[in-house]
Design a protein around this motif. Structure first.
Motif, short mmCIF file in Angstrom:
data_model
loop_
_atom_site.label_atom_id
_atom_site.label_comp_id
_atom_site.label_asym_id
_atom_site.label_seq_id
_atom_site.Cartn_x
_atom_site.Cartn_y
_atom_site.Cartn_z
N MET A 571 0.85 -1.19 0.00
CA MET A 571 0.00 0.00 0.00
C MET A 571 0.88 1.24 0.00
O MET A 571 1.87 1.30 0.72
CB MET A 571 -0.84 -0.01 1.27
N MET A 572 0.50 2.18 -0.83
CA MET A 572 1.27 3.42 -0.83
C MET A 572 0.33 4.57 -0.56
O MET A 572 -0.64 4.76 -1.28
CB MET A 572 1.93 3.61 -2.17
N VAL A 573 0.61 5.29 0.45
CA VAL A 573 -0.27 6.38 0.86
C VAL A 573 0.25 7.68 0.27
O VAL A 573 1.43 7.98 0.40
CB VAL A 573 -0.30 6.49 2.38
N VAL A 574 -0.62 8.38 -0.37
CA VAL A 574 -0.22 9.71 -0.85
C VAL A 574 -1.06 10.74 -0.11
O VAL A 574 -2.27 10.77 -0.24
CB VAL A 574 -0.42 9.84 -2.37
N SER A 575 -0.41 11.53 0.67
CA SER A 575 -1.16 12.50 1.46
C SER A 575 -1.11 13.87 0.83
O SER A 575 -1.82 14.76 1.25
CB SER A 575 -0.55 12.62 2.86
N PHE A 581 -0.23 12.96 -7.46
CA PHE A 581 0.63 12.27 -8.40
C PHE A 581 0.48 10.77 -8.16
O PHE A 581 -0.14 10.36 -7.18
CB PHE A 581 2.09 12.68 -8.17
N PRO A 583 2.16 7.33 -7.28
CA PRO A 583 3.41 6.95 -6.63
C PRO A 583 4.09 5.74 -7.24
O PRO A 583 5.22 5.45 -6.92
CB PRO A 583 2.98 6.65 -5.20
N MET B 172 10.12 9.08 -6.34
CA MET B 172 9.21 9.44 -5.26
C MET B 172 9.92 9.16 -3.94
O MET B 172 10.92 8.48 -3.91
CB MET B 172 7.95 8.57 -5.29
N GLN B 174 9.19 7.40 -0.30
CA GLN B 174 8.25 6.58 0.44
C GLN B 174 8.67 6.49 1.90
O GLN B 174 9.79 6.14 2.21
CB GLN B 174 8.23 5.15 -0.10
N LYS B 185 2.64 -1.00 4.13
CA LYS B 185 2.13 0.34 3.84
C LYS B 185 3.27 1.33 3.73
O LYS B 185 4.25 1.22 4.46
CB LYS B 185 1.27 0.81 5.00
N SER B 186 3.10 2.26 2.86
CA SER B 186 4.05 3.35 2.85
C SER B 186 3.36 4.63 2.43
O SER B 186 2.37 4.59 1.70
CB SER B 186 5.21 3.04 1.90
N TYR B 187 3.87 5.73 2.91
CA TYR B 187 3.36 7.02 2.50
C TYR B 187 4.28 7.55 1.41
O TYR B 187 5.50 7.48 1.54
CB TYR B 187 3.33 7.99 3.68
N VAL B 188 3.68 8.03 0.38
CA VAL B 188 4.49 8.42 -0.77
C VAL B 188 4.41 9.93 -0.98
O VAL B 188 3.35 10.53 -0.86
CB VAL B 188 3.99 7.70 -2.03
N PHE B 189 5.55 10.49 -1.29
CA PHE B 189 5.60 11.93 -1.53
C PHE B 189 6.25 12.19 -2.88
O PHE B 189 7.12 11.44 -3.32
CB PHE B 189 6.43 12.62 -0.46
N ARG B 190 5.81 13.21 -3.48
CA ARG B 190 6.39 13.64 -4.74
C ARG B 190 7.81 14.13 -4.46
O ARG B 190 8.06 14.80 -3.48
CB ARG B 190 5.56 14.79 -5.27
N LYS B 193 8.70 18.34 -4.67
CA LYS B 193 8.01 19.42 -3.98
C LYS B 193 8.53 19.55 -2.57
O LYS B 193 8.56 18.59 -1.81
CB LYS B 193 6.53 19.06 -3.95
N LEU B 195 8.28 20.49 1.15
CA LEU B 195 7.17 20.56 2.09
C LEU B 195 7.68 21.09 3.41
O LEU B 195 8.81 20.82 3.81
CB LEU B 195 6.58 19.16 2.31
N MET B 203 0.59 15.21 6.60
CA MET B 203 0.41 14.18 5.59
C MET B 203 0.73 12.79 6.14
O MET B 203 0.21 11.80 5.68
CB MET B 203 1.30 14.47 4.40
N LEU B 204 1.60 12.76 7.11
CA LEU B 204 1.89 11.46 7.70
C LEU B 204 0.92 11.15 8.83
O LEU B 204 0.99 10.09 9.44
CB LEU B 204 3.33 11.45 8.24
N LYS B 208 -1.87 14.72 15.28
CA LYS B 208 -2.77 14.57 16.42
C LYS B 208 -2.18 13.74 17.56
O LYS B 208 -1.99 14.24 18.64
CB LYS B 208 -4.09 13.97 15.97
#
Lengths: 1095, 767
Positions: A571-575, A581, A583, B172, B174, B185-190, B193, B195, B203-204, B208
């Motif tokens: 899973m790749m989360v784009v926030s 874009f 990922p 990207m 991740q 799971k991973s969070y992906v960023f461009r 850009k 930030l 975004m992560l 909170k």
């Protein structure tokens, strides 16, 4: 048919008309029941009498019709009969346009059973025709003439007219009109009877059912007689009655006294009393009244009241009411057309033929013109000059469904491969080779049928011509002999000069709290596992070429890598929703079979992963953006399936706020409710279209989600929107899954461009539907499926000539499911006329309504509703007034005379006017209105037809054994019998209405409970019981669902129950709670408008 | 002399401090005339196996502007239970715990031999160490494989409760979530850009939960607060997960077309790593470990575009002001480095590629935060693998040799002020009475932050004598300096190490001999070199060299013995004798000479030069050369071309390289295979000896030096030839063919020429 009605015939009839007019007209209607009513009336008159007689016995309509070969439908026979009788008359009609004549006849019963249905109408016309064009429709009743069309049934209602008349006298035009209305009906019925002697019977048949519903009109009995009376006179009078109706209010009464006098009073009652059994009775009754009124014209109003009383049948509105049975009945028209034209294939070889109604089942044989399944026109005979067109105000439009599905019996389209050089086209206008191209100089050159440019025939395409100037190989080449075919496109027709890669489907699932809690996500994931095996394929392909990808989202997006080599999906989360874009590249779009294990694992885990989610906010635009970017990265076209639950309020582009404000309704600002909140979606849609990214949106809102804004992208990309308010798995599962399955499986073309070319003289100027246009000619569709329709309006830019007619060529360039680039060509040739009557005789009301609804629904974006409604009414009045002025035989101004082909225009238009979009009720949400507005935009003619005028089917009237669908009844509360059960459907909703005094046995066998009171109101599913009735009803429901592009959720409504309000909303002939006029009232109003125009 | 040498050595061993002057000139004027500033090299965490930490908190001077720590130099009134601060003379009460204090019962910090004391603080939340891997995936397959294995291996070396995180980047970025079962799971960023920290945390999804929990309940079981971050998990929990995850790591899937560099978002990846830690664990010991295999090619921090036809900037470009991306990129990384430093985290850079990787721009990340910088050719080399492994070596106590989030606080006697520091630190901008207005290095403060420290990390600290000439210090007066290093030990305890040193004042006019004798030329050379290198970062190379030369000449003028204008009479005392030679080699070193070095290499060398201790620094300035021969045991020889003889084997250690060089004859013998003949076993031993010695050095050195085994005429011999003093060149032909060495093909001046000039200038009356 209309054509027949056209002027020429008129003269002969002319005389009679004066007398009959009204009657005739009404009669005619009956005869023509079908679409092109007008002519019939005349015949009807004649018919009526016999008809009546027959009818009584007629209960068995069949028998009488027997006379008529087709027999199938009563009307048809009538028509035939009529023809027979009128042969001459036909001829007369013919004069106007022999060709048509021929066709009709041919089609009609006369010539041969085949065309029968169609013919019947013409035949009818003829009778009328002679009298006066008025026959056409002129239902005498003030405006009601229409009745003619309805003739059979309506006539009975004739009584109704009576009352109206009184009304009229009393008050304003409406009343008057009401009176008029009654006339026509009366007339119509008579007419039909008259003409068809035998034929009439059929008409009556149709009527009967209605009558049955009408029961109330006790007068029926008496009417019967009257009927006869009138009929007799009718024949003679055809004309006269009409006039009378025109007389307006007063006439009715007079009428009574007049020829028909008898009927009204006497007959109706009798009819009713005895009749219930005999539908005919009612009819008769109606006739009676109808006729009555006409006579009355002469007489004083007082008489009218009486009539009114007769109509009284509709108990609610006792005396003053126009008899609903006397006004043109959609049901009758539909039935007639079915009977007349359903049995013979529709052969498209001849120019300008009016196809059978959309409600009729018929086969099409392509002999050079596109099937009506692909293209339907508002008129098949185009005025030669723009002046004429302006005068008539009949919009010239074609409703095109380029990828329409064909029934299995009809051969699918041939695919033509012209090799590397690509399809052969005209050098100047770029039109594609089609059967209308003229080969000259021994076949070495061809002249373009659209722009007259002379082109060389390339050597490899050369072929000799035969003695008629036709190419020898014309029948070996689809593009020279068929109306519709496909070309294989060459690389020149592809984006970037590269053959496209196979398209992809991306499933984008909202996993916010609402979606999880409602069980949607679990249900959906479970379903997708199996559904992925049924992705659309091209022809014989073993495996779908379509790749799939998955995304879930709430206020962030989750992409999944489901590459086959992985043990577990990733899973790749784009926030970063502000700047979306994609990922990953490899592993996002995969072949289902290769990655099955990973996909299954993913779909198993998605519901688990989010089971504890507390996230309630969602984004929307970024989701679409992401899908589009993914397709862009993969360099393919494709479709996004979005499953979305709530207003996207999370901070992101395309963020929306709740702006639902009911206070805006009926203000000038109301239009803002239909406009998108922000332009962002428009921009996004544009990008999607450029990428060939079609978006289908499934909405599951619990509250306002701003459909108007959310649907912008689906709308502009050729996608669909589905809405399931307050979705709960238990209740809505079936509906959602069914829609989803169908939506996923349906064949679809991507990245399409459609262009409509026309021969010199007219030009496509306006387009309606779900698509995007970056210039004025090319319709760009990111995706296009077999249900999407584009309505195109034409305008003159030059003179046309009768000899050449007018040609349309619709070329659609698209990418098939397998990634093949193709061109689909539809050609249609139309007639041109210099006589307005020809125009009116070759119109299709259903298509007209389709156009007008779309026009109006687009109008609400920019104008206040009132303006939109007024425009519609004005246009309609103009159309009818023009007819009255130019085509109908002279008659009293008080008479309402409608063209046979358009006699349903008022009732249908009324339905459009009171639809939720144009006249919202308190219970209709803003979202619903936007949703419907959006839906209608790409509906085809069949869908708009049933959507605006729902089908109401009595379930217990006909014997259980009778396997066929029961004949529909008119959508009015008056037609409901509390001892019966009815099904009502409009393509979106499906109700089962249970009368309060339904037999216990029926209740038991349908619901498995012992009494009416135990039936759960609002039930969605009928218990599966093993008895004939239950099986039949469930079978019927399944059948109905299968016919519609969307699954209709069943709602069981009990009489007198709260839910009944909902149901009554769909009884469109009645006055609606939110102020929509009843049919009768509207007809009167229409009449008034017309008279104003005429004076 | 011997006594001073011993004294210096003793002090270094006890306190980790080496002063350039061990007797201080007592006035400002005299001090400036000394040429070499009063300064010291401080190794704050010098390993002291013999020093057990004390288990209580230090006692502070109560004067708010002072807060010096009780030390052996303080005057104590045992009866009154008072002590006088030796810096501000404030009299302070002992705290109650010291009630039992007496002449015979002294606490450790009062005993003279405990001039360095380490306190273990009892308070403060103990937070586990954090290791955040930031991994480039735009690598060749085998490189990536090797890196993956190294990373997997490292997991077993981490303390079990340490938190680890993983960020991968290519086109990207991740951020991998480590806590999840099943699906990864991973969070992906461009990657293009930039930030802000806030955006990243939003975004992560960190905004909170993490913060409040941590602060609200410090008392909770230690594990709890940290579980809240999904991206940083205790090693013992996600060992398997992470191993699998690393195993499945794919190369960046985005296609790289011919003639392009892969798109590498190093700038954003680092920014996210910094932002992630900033939001979750501010002021906690954490290492961001960046593994990169090429230059950043997109987004903020981009060093070069993705077009291969545009080469990465060279010194030439920089001088011509033709490196258009450099400034912007440098700014980006500086901003990140400063943020990281503020948060007390450190950034390591492991850059392995044949071409440059942008160390020039990124250097500040390591320099300012005390992180490591490692440069290699490939991750698939032992250089990288062993270096990386060595980060996790443990000391005699079994603790990692790393410390985090240190602050160094310096107090001085009134006669002294602090001019600045040079080393892996950032200023905390704490002004105080002992801060000088003149800056040397990073100045203007009395406190510095050193986010990453190891036992060899050494800072150069510069002082200024401010005592006025007309206010003489009484005979026997001593100046004192206290170094207070507050840090997080690798065992997660907070500790404070206090070193208090004192030196005698001497009047430069009357006691110049004393001062001269107390000169530490090694320390002075290194401290001057640091100043020079520090200047070189911002000034033109030639200017720095001129400055160094001038200082050297002035020093010689001041301390040399000579007759005016008679170069031959010039003599330097023993304490200064080596200094000119150091300067000679320093001038030739890669720290000041950029010729033949890429900007990245220069940055790399300078980075290490600014943090190594004295011994290592000296090796860097003047490499060590050993000679092996049949003539006797191995011996150090002059770093001179004359040492290159045919029958010798040479071992050169330049810190960054270890070169074994076989003389011509030896090489021929080896080629002939004598070493394999039993009768020539001694030859075999001779060949083996330097190898063994080299191995020994390799074992101890961090980072692993480049190991070069070459012979006469070998291409790699250049490493040796470029270092030795070119006493014989193609220019002095007389040497041709002589047996005394090898000529070097260079136009550089030799040490002899340099010295001749120096003498001439020193004795010249003109200057």
């Amino acid at each position: 048919m209309n054509v027949n009605q056209s002027a020429p015939p008129v003269p002969p009839f002319g005389r009679p008309q004066p007398v009959y007019p009204g009657y005739h007209q009404s009669n005619n209607y009956g005869g023509q029941p079908g679409s092109t009513v007008p002519p019939t009336p005349y015949s009807t008159y004649n018919g009526p009498v016999p008809g009546y007689q027959q009818t009584p016995p007629g209960v068995s309509r069949a028998p009488p019709p027997s006379g008529a070969p087709p027999g199938s439908t009563t009307q048809a026979p009538c028509g035939q009969a009529a023809y027979g009788q009128f042969d001459q008359g036909d001829v007369q009609n013919g004069p106007s346009s022999t060709v048509q004549m021929q066709r009709f006849p041919g089609s009609q019963t006369f010539g041969s059973a085949p065309v029968a249905p169609v013919v019947s109408q013409p035949a009818v016309l003829q009778p009328y025709g002679p009298p006066p064009t008025s026959a056409q429709v002129t239902a005498q009743l003030a405006g009601m003439q229409i009745s003619g069309a309805v003739a059979p049934a309506p006539p009975s209602s004739g009584l109704g007219y009576g009352p109206p008349t009184s009304m009229a006298s009393a008050s304003g035009s409406f009343l008057n009109s009401g009176l008029y209305g009654s006339y026509p009906q009366g007339q119509a019925s008579p007419l039909s009877q008259a003409q068809g002697h035998p034929g009439t019977q059929p008409a009556q048949r149709s009527a009967p059912p209605q009558a049955s519903s009408l029961i109330p009109p006790t007068p029926g009995g008496p009417r019967m007689p009257s009927m006869t009376g009138p009929l007799l006179p009718g024949q003679g009078f055809g004309g006269p009655p009409v006039n009378q109706p025109n007389h307006v209010s007063s006439p009715p009464q007079t009428l009574l006294p007049g020829n028909q006098m008898n009927r009204p009073p006497g007959p109706p009652p009798s009819m009713h009393s005895s009749p219930q059994p005999g539908y005919q009775l009612q009819q008769n009754g109606s006739f009676g009244p109808a006729q009555g009124p006409q006579p009355n014209y002469g007489s004083s109003y007082p008489g009218a009241p009486n009539f009114g009383s007769q109509p009284g049948p509709p108990q609610p509105l006792p005396p003053k009411r126009l008899d609903p049975d006397a006004i043109p009945s959609p049901i009758q028209v539909i039935e007639d057309d079915r009977n007349n034209r359903g049995s013979e294939p529709f052969v498209t070889g001849v120019r300008g033929q009016v196809p059978p109604l959309v409600t009729t089942n018929f086969l099409v044989k392509d002999q050079g013109n596109a099937s009506p399944r692909y293209i339907r026109c508002t008129s098949y005979n185009i005025p030669c000059t723009s002046d004429m067109a302006k005068q008539a105000q009949v919009p010239l439009a074609a409703v095109i469904k380029p990828l329409a599905r064909l029934p299995p019996e009809e051969a699918s389209l041939y695919v033509v491969d012209h090799g590397e050089s690509g399809p052969l086209r005209c050098n100047r206008c770029k039109a594609y080779m089609c059967p209308f191209m003229q080969f000259i100089e021994g076949g070495r050159r061809f002249q373009c049928c659209f722009c007259s440019c002379v082109n060389d025939v390339p050597p490899q395409y050369f072929q000799h011509l035969d003695h008629t100037g036709k190419r020898v190989d014309a029948y070996d080449r689809p593009e020279l002999s068929l109306g519709s075919y496909e070309f294989l496109a060459t690389v020149d027709y592809c984006k970037n000069n590269k053959f496209p890669s196979p398209p992809a489907f991306i499933f984008m699932i909202d996993v916010s709290y609402n979606a999880i809690r409602s069980g949607l996500v679990k249900l959906l994931c479970e379903e997708l596992k199996s559904l992925l095996d049924f992705l659309p394929r091209d022809g014989g392909a073993e495996e779908s070429a379509i790749r799939v990808g998955f995304v879930t989202y709430n206020k962030v997006l989750h992409f999944y890598n489901v590459k086959s080599s992985l043990a577990q999906p990733q899973m790749m989360v784009v926030s970063d929703v502000a700047d979306m874009f994609v990922p990953l590249l490899d592993g996002f779009l995969v072949n289902v079979n290769e990655s099955r294990a990973v996909i299954t694992s993913l779909l198993d885990q998605i519901p688990e992963m989010f089971v504890d989610t507390r996230e309630t906010e969602t984004v929307f635009a970024p989701v679409i953006q992401a899908g589009m970017e993914a397709l862009k990265a993969a360099e393919c076209a494709g479709k996004l399936f979005l499953f979305h639950t709530s207003l996207p309020i999370a901070e992101a582009p395309g963020k929306l706020k709740n702006r639902d404000d009911r206070k805006l309704i009926n203000t000038d600002k109301e239009k803002t409710l239909f406009q998108p909140q922000t332009g962002a979606y428009q921009t996004l849609a544009k990008e999607c279209v450029a990428q060939g990214c079609c978006v289908d949106l499934f909405l599951f809102p619990n509250q306002y989600v701003d459909v108007a804004t959310l649907s912008v992208v689906p709308q502009l990309t050729g996608g669909s929107v589905y809405k399931y308010a307050c979705f709960q798995v238990e209740n809505d599962q079936e509906r959602f899954l069914s829609d989803l399955r169908r939506d996923v499986q349906k064949v679809i073309g991507f990245d399409a461009v459609m262009r409509v070319r026309t021969s010199t003289g007219i030009r496509a100027v306006d387009f309606f539907g779900a698509f995007y246009m970056s210039n004025t000619t090319d319709v760009e569709l990111a995706g296009l499926d077999g249900e999407k329709t584009v309505t195109v309006e034409f305008k003159h830019d030059d003179r046309l000539n009768e000899e050449n007619g007018a040609l349309l060529q619709c070329a659609l360039l698209y990418t098939s499911c397998a990634g093949q680039r193709r061109l689909r060509i539809h050609n249609l040739s139309l007639n041109c006329c210099t006589q307005l009557a020809d125009l009116y005789r070759n119109c299709e009301t259903d298509t007209l309504i389709n156009y007008m609804a779309k026009f109006a629904y687009r109008g609400v974006l920019n104008s206040p509703l009132k303006t939109v409604r007024d425009t519609l009414i004005a246009q309609c009045a103009q159309i009818l007034a023009c007819y009255r002025k130019n085509c109908a035989s002279p008659s009293s101004a008080g008479q309402l005379i409608l063209p046979e082909c358009m006699k349903l225009l008022p009732v249908y238009l009324n339905c459009v006017l009171k639809s939720d979009v144009l006249q919202p009720g308190a219970e209709v949400t803003t979202d619903d209105r936007a949703y419907v507005r959006q839906l209608v935009t790409s509906m085809d003619v069949a869908e708009t037809n049933v959507f605006f005028y729902p089908r109401l089917l009595p379930l217990t009237k006909s014997p259980i054994e009778n396997a066929t669908e029961p004949p529909a009844v008119r959508a009015s509360e008056e037609r409901l019998c509390n001892g019966d059960i009815y099904l009502l459907e409009n393509g979106l909703n499906l109700f089962l209405w249970v009368g309060a005094s339904v037999q216990q046995g029926v209740v038991q066998s349908l619901f498995c409970v012992s009494s009416f009171s135990q039936i759960t109101s609002g039930l969605n599913v009928l218990p599966v019981l093993d008895n004939p009735l239950s099986k039949k009803v469930r079978g019927l429901i399944d059948n109905l669902r299968a016919q519609r592009s969307r699954y209709m959720k069943l709602i069981v409504v009990k009489q007198e129950d709260k839910l009944e309000m909902l149901f009554k909303h769909f009884l469109v002939e009645d006055k609606s709670l939110n102020g929509g006029a009843s049919y009768v009232d509207f007809l009167c109003h229409m009449h008034k408008e017309i008279r104003q125009l005429l004076s | 002399m011997a006594t001073y040498l011993e004294f210096i050595q003793q002090n270094e061993e006890r306190d980790g401090v080496r002063f350039s002057w061990n007797v201080w000139p007592s006035s400002r004027l005299e001090a400036t005339r000394m040429v070499v500033p009063l300064a010291c090299l401080l190794t704050p965490l010098k390993e002291r196996p013999d020093l057990p930490p004390v288990q209580y908190d230090p006692v502070l001077c109560s004067r708010p502007t002072c807060k010096a720590i009780l030390n052996p130099l303080c005057q104590v009134d045992y009866r009154a239970k008072l002590w006088a601060c030796n810096f501000c003379f404030q009299r302070n009460q002992f705290p109650p715990a010291y009630a039992g204090i007496s002449e015979v019962n002294q606490p450790a910090e009062l005993m003279p031999q405990f001039s360095t004391v380490e306190y273990m603080l009892q308070r403060g939340a103990q937070t586990p160490l954090i290791f955040l891997y930031v991994v480039d995936t735009c690598l060749e397959e085998d490189d990536l494989q090797a890196l993956k294995e190294s990373l997997q291996m490292s997991l077993s070396l981490l303390p079990p409760d340490a938190l680890v995180g993983l960020i991968t980047f290519g086109r990207m970025v991740q951020v991998h979530e480590l806590s999840c079962e099943g699906i990864s799971k991973s969070y992906v960023f461009r990657g293009t850009k930039d930030l802000t920290a806030k955006q990243i945390q939003d975004m992560l999804g960190l905004t909170k939960p993490a913060m409040p929990m941590q602060q609200a309940r410090p008392a909770q079981p230690q594990e709890h607060p940290f579980v809240s971050s999904r991206f940083l998990q205790p090693v013992h929990k996600i060992d398997m997960n992470l191993t699998d995850l690393l195993g499945e790591l794919q190369r960046d899937p985005w296609p790289v077309t011919q003639g392009k560099r892969p798109l590498r978002s190093t700038g954003v990846a680092l920014s996210i790593a910094v932002g992630l830690l900033e939001g979750t664990f501010p002021n906690t010991g954490a290492r961001i470990m960046l593994f990169t295999g090429g230059p950043p090619t997109q987004g903020p921090g981009m060093v070069v575009g993705d077009e291969l036809k545009v080469p990465i900037r060279s010194w030439h470009d920089i001088e011509k002001d033709n490196a258009r991306l450099m400034k912007k990129a440098t700014k980006h990384y500086e901003m990140l480095a400063n943020r990281t430093a503020t948060n007390g985290h450190c950034i390591d850079i492991y850059a392995c590629a044949l071409d440059q990787t942008g160390l020039l721009e990124m250097k500040c990340c390591a320099n300012l935060t005390g992180g490591h910088m490692v440069m290699g050719d490939s991750f698939n080399t032992s250089l990288f693998k062993q270096t990386f492994q060595r980060i996790f070596t443990k000391d005699f106590n079994g603790d990692f040799r790393m410390a985090f989030g240190a602050t160094l606080d310096i107090k001085t006697s009134r006669e002294l002020k602090i001019a600045g520091a040079i080393g892996p630190c950032v200023s905390l901008n704490v002004k105080g009475p002992c801060v000088s207005e003149n800056e040397l290095g990073v100045g203007g403060t009395s406190q510095w932050k050193i986010c990453g420290l190891d036992p060899t990390s050494t800072l150069g600290i510069y002082f200024e004598v401010v005592n006025q000439h007309n206010a003489p210090i009484p005979q026997g007066g001593r100046g004192a300096i206290q170094f207070v290093t507050h840090y997080q030990h690798s065992s997660t305890q907070r500790r404070i190490r206090v070193t208090t040193v004192a030196r005698n004042w001497a009047d430069a006019q009357s006691q110049l001999r004393h001062i001269e004798a107390a000169f530490d030329q090694e320390a002075a050379a290194v401290l001057m070199a640091r100043l020079g290198v520090f200047r070189a970062e911002s000034e033109e190379g030639p200017d720095v060299l001129r400055w160094l030369d001038r200082q050297l000449i002035r020093l010689c003028q001041k301390f040399g013995q000579y007759n005016k204008d008679d170069p031959n009479s010039f003599r330097l005392s023993d304490t200064f004798s080596l200094y000119p030679q150091f300067m000679f080699h320093l001038r030739r070193s890669p720290f000041l000479q950029v010729f033949n070095n890429s900007p990245d290499e220069s940055s790399y060398y300078r980075h290490h030069f600014a943090r190594q201790d004295l011994t290592q620094s000296l090796i860097m300035i003047q490499p060590i050369l050993y000679s092996y021969s049949f003539h006797g045991p191995p011996e150090p020889v002059l770093l001179d071309s004359s040492s290159i003889l045919a029958d010798r084997i040479l071992l050169m250690d330049t810190f960054f390289q270890i070169v074994i060089y076989l003389g011509e004859t030896i090489a021929q013998w080896r080629k002939a295979g004598y070493q394999d003949m039993p009768e020539y076993e001694n030859f075999k031993h001779l060949l083996q000896a330097p190898l063994d010695d080299a191995q020994e050095i390799l074992q101890a050195r961090f980072p692993m030096p480049r190991y070069i085994n070459t012979e006469h005429g070998g291409s790699q011999a250049r490493f040796l030839l470029s270092k030795v003093n070119p006493s014989q060149t193609h220019n002095n032909l007389y040497a041709w063919g002589q047996e005394t060495g090898a000529p070097i093909l260079t136009d550089d001046v030799s040490l002899q020429v340099f010295m001749d000039h120096l003498k001439k200038l020193a004795v010249s009356s003109a200057s």
